[in-house]
Enzyme design. Structure first.
Site, mmCIF file in Angstrom:
data_model
loop_
_atom_site.group_PDB
_atom_site.id
_atom_site.type_symbol
_atom_site.label_atom_id
_atom_site.label_comp_id
_atom_site.label_asym_id
_atom_site.label_seq_id
_atom_site.Cartn_x
_atom_site.Cartn_y
_atom_site.Cartn_z
ATOM 1 N N ASP A 249 -2.923 -4.948 -4.455
ATOM 2 C CA ASP A 249 -2.569 -3.609 -3.993
ATOM 3 C C ASP A 249 -1.332 -3.140 -4.733
ATOM 4 O O ASP A 249 -0.610 -3.942 -5.347
ATOM 5 C CB ASP A 249 -2.308 -3.638 -2.480
ATOM 6 C CG ASP A 249 -2.547 -2.299 -1.798
ATOM 7 O OD1 ASP A 249 -2.619 -1.282 -2.510
ATOM 8 O OD2 ASP A 249 -2.651 -2.267 -0.554
ATOM 9 N N THR B 3 -5.159 0.460 -2.041
ATOM 10 C CA THR B 3 -5.293 1.916 -2.138
ATOM 11 C C THR B 3 -4.154 2.474 -2.978
ATOM 12 O O THR B 3 -3.032 1.970 -2.936
ATOM 13 C CB THR B 3 -5.268 2.538 -0.731
ATOM 14 O OG1 THR B 3 -6.417 2.100 -0.013
ATOM 15 C CG2 THR B 3 -5.271 4.059 -0.788
ATOM 16 N N LYS C 79 5.257 0.547 1.557
ATOM 17 C CA LYS C 79 3.924 1.018 1.218
ATOM 18 C C LYS C 79 3.537 2.131 2.185
ATOM 19 O O LYS C 79 4.133 2.284 3.236
ATOM 20 C CB LYS C 79 2.893 -0.125 1.309
ATOM 21 C CG LYS C 79 3.021 -1.135 0.168
ATOM 22 C CD LYS C 79 1.999 -2.245 0.254
ATOM 23 C CE LYS C 79 0.576 -1.754 0.344
ATOM 24 N NZ LYS C 79 0.183 -0.861 -0.777
ATOM 25 N N GLY C 80 2.537 2.886 1.781
ATOM 26 C CA GLY C 80 2.045 3.936 2.658
ATOM 27 C C GLY C 80 2.210 5.327 2.124
ATOM 28 O O GLY C 80 1.952 6.303 2.833
ATOM 29 N N GLY C 81 2.625 5.448 0.855
ATOM 30 C CA GLY C 81 2.744 6.774 0.283
ATOM 31 C C GLY C 81 1.420 7.529 0.267
ATOM 32 O O GLY C 81 1.394 8.753 0.343
ATOM 33 N N GLY C 82 0.331 6.769 0.198
ATOM 34 C CA GLY C 82 -0.989 7.383 0.232
ATOM 35 C C GLY C 82 -1.576 7.500 1.619
ATOM 36 O O GLY C 82 -2.677 8.044 1.785
ATOM 37 N N THR D 181 -2.623 2.758 -8.800
ATOM 38 C CA THR D 181 -2.702 1.494 -9.539
ATOM 39 C C THR D 181 -3.836 0.632 -9.013
ATOM 40 O O THR D 181 -4.570 0.016 -9.791
ATOM 41 C CB THR D 181 -1.367 0.739 -9.446
ATOM 42 O OG1 THR D 181 -0.287 1.629 -9.739
ATOM 43 C CG2 THR D 181 -1.329 -0.415 -10.439
ATOM 44 N N ALA E 162 2.388 -0.743 -4.639
ATOM 45 C CA ALA E 162 3.533 -0.610 -3.739
ATOM 46 C C ALA E 162 4.349 0.599 -4.175
ATOM 47 O O ALA E 162 4.383 0.953 -5.352
ATOM 48 C CB ALA E 162 4.403 -1.865 -3.751
ATOM 49 N N GLU F 192 -4.023 -1.243 5.022
ATOM 50 C CA GLU F 192 -3.460 -2.097 3.979
ATOM 51 C C GLU F 192 -2.765 -3.312 4.587
ATOM 52 O O GLU F 192 -2.913 -4.435 4.090
ATOM 53 C CB GLU F 192 -2.467 -1.306 3.131
ATOM 54 C CG GLU F 192 -3.115 -0.298 2.190
ATOM 55 C CD GLU F 192 -2.104 0.573 1.474
ATOM 56 O OE1 GLU F 192 -2.423 1.021 0.363
ATOM 57 O OE2 GLU F 192 -1.010 0.817 2.023
#
Length: 236
Positions: A83, A28, A96-99, A31, A85, A105
């Site tokens: 994925d 997700t 990760k996890g900005g989105g 990129t 990063a 994930e």
């Protein structure tokens, strides 16, 4: 080259890793979305793969690209996850996890034999923590959970503001699982393993954005005079 062109260069190299018949984890973010787009073009040219999306947004994009989808219940062992990063260090440790998709994930990455990160070169750092670390929490007992997260942060030698993530409408952001996200503005995480263990022990924490021991390789696109220069970390 601009950031979008660098991301496309990294994603294009990752698509070359995909072989016919592979079971893929589809990441997700901006990129990863380019990877899904390029993978869809190969599928339309005859490549046969199945993918497990890590978010509802990726599910929609993969469907639109014509990629056959499955679930971890149907296909619990994946060959490769690709994925993005938010940060990556020299030991292939990630934030990760900005989105907001960190839980799915991480589940998909853990079910994969290989996880390859694709990103522009600015995501590589010497020490994790410049990017806010997301911590996914249940809504119940938020105040108590937040205090305990702050204590875990202090025990791991970190300091920084903890904020509740808001969505575009100003209301609290909700993940695909209906949870909330606390963003930790640590600045620097001297011991990611200690912080990960401390956060995992907090009741109310569903998951955190430290991905440790999951990434097997990375393709980073850096800008130079000739265009995108691809740098490989680990094994891709």
């Amino acid at each position: 080259m601009n950031a979008a062109a660098l991301k496309r260069a990294a994603a294009a190299r990752a698509v070359d890793l995909v072989q016919d018949g592979m079971r893929l984890g589809l990441g997700t973010g901006s990129t990863a979305a380019i990877f899904v787009e390029l993978l869809g073009a190969r599928v339309r040219d005859g490549l046969s793969v199945v993918g497990v999306p890590t978010s509802e947004a990726t599910h929609r994009a993969a469907e639109a690209a014509g990629i056959a989808l499955t679930t971890l219940d149907e296909t619990p062992d994946l060959d490769l996850t690709v994925d993005g990063a938010d940060e990556i260090d020299g030991q292939l440790r990630l934030i990760k996890g900005g989105g907001g998709a960190l839980l799915r994930e991480k589940i998909v990455a853990a079910a994969s034999r290989r996880m390859v990160v694709i990103a522009d070169g600015t995501k590589q750092v010497g020490t994790l923590g410049r990017f806010p670390l997301p911590v996914e929490v249940v809504p119940f007992g938020l105040g108590a959970t937040r205090r305990t997260v702050a204590q875990a942060l202090a025990r791991a030698g970190c300091a920084g503001e903890i904020t509740l993530r808001a969505g575009p409408d100003g209301a609290a952001f909700r993940t695909d699982g209906g949870h909330l996200i606390l963003d930790i503005q640590a600045g620097r995480i001297p011991d990611p393993e200690a912080l990960a263990a401390g956060l995992a022990a907090v009741p109310g924490v569903v998951e955190h954005g430290l991905f440790l021991g999951l990434c097997t390789g990375a393709i980073l696109a850096a800008d130079d005079a000739a265009g995108a220069r691809l740098v490989t970390l680990g094994t891709v």
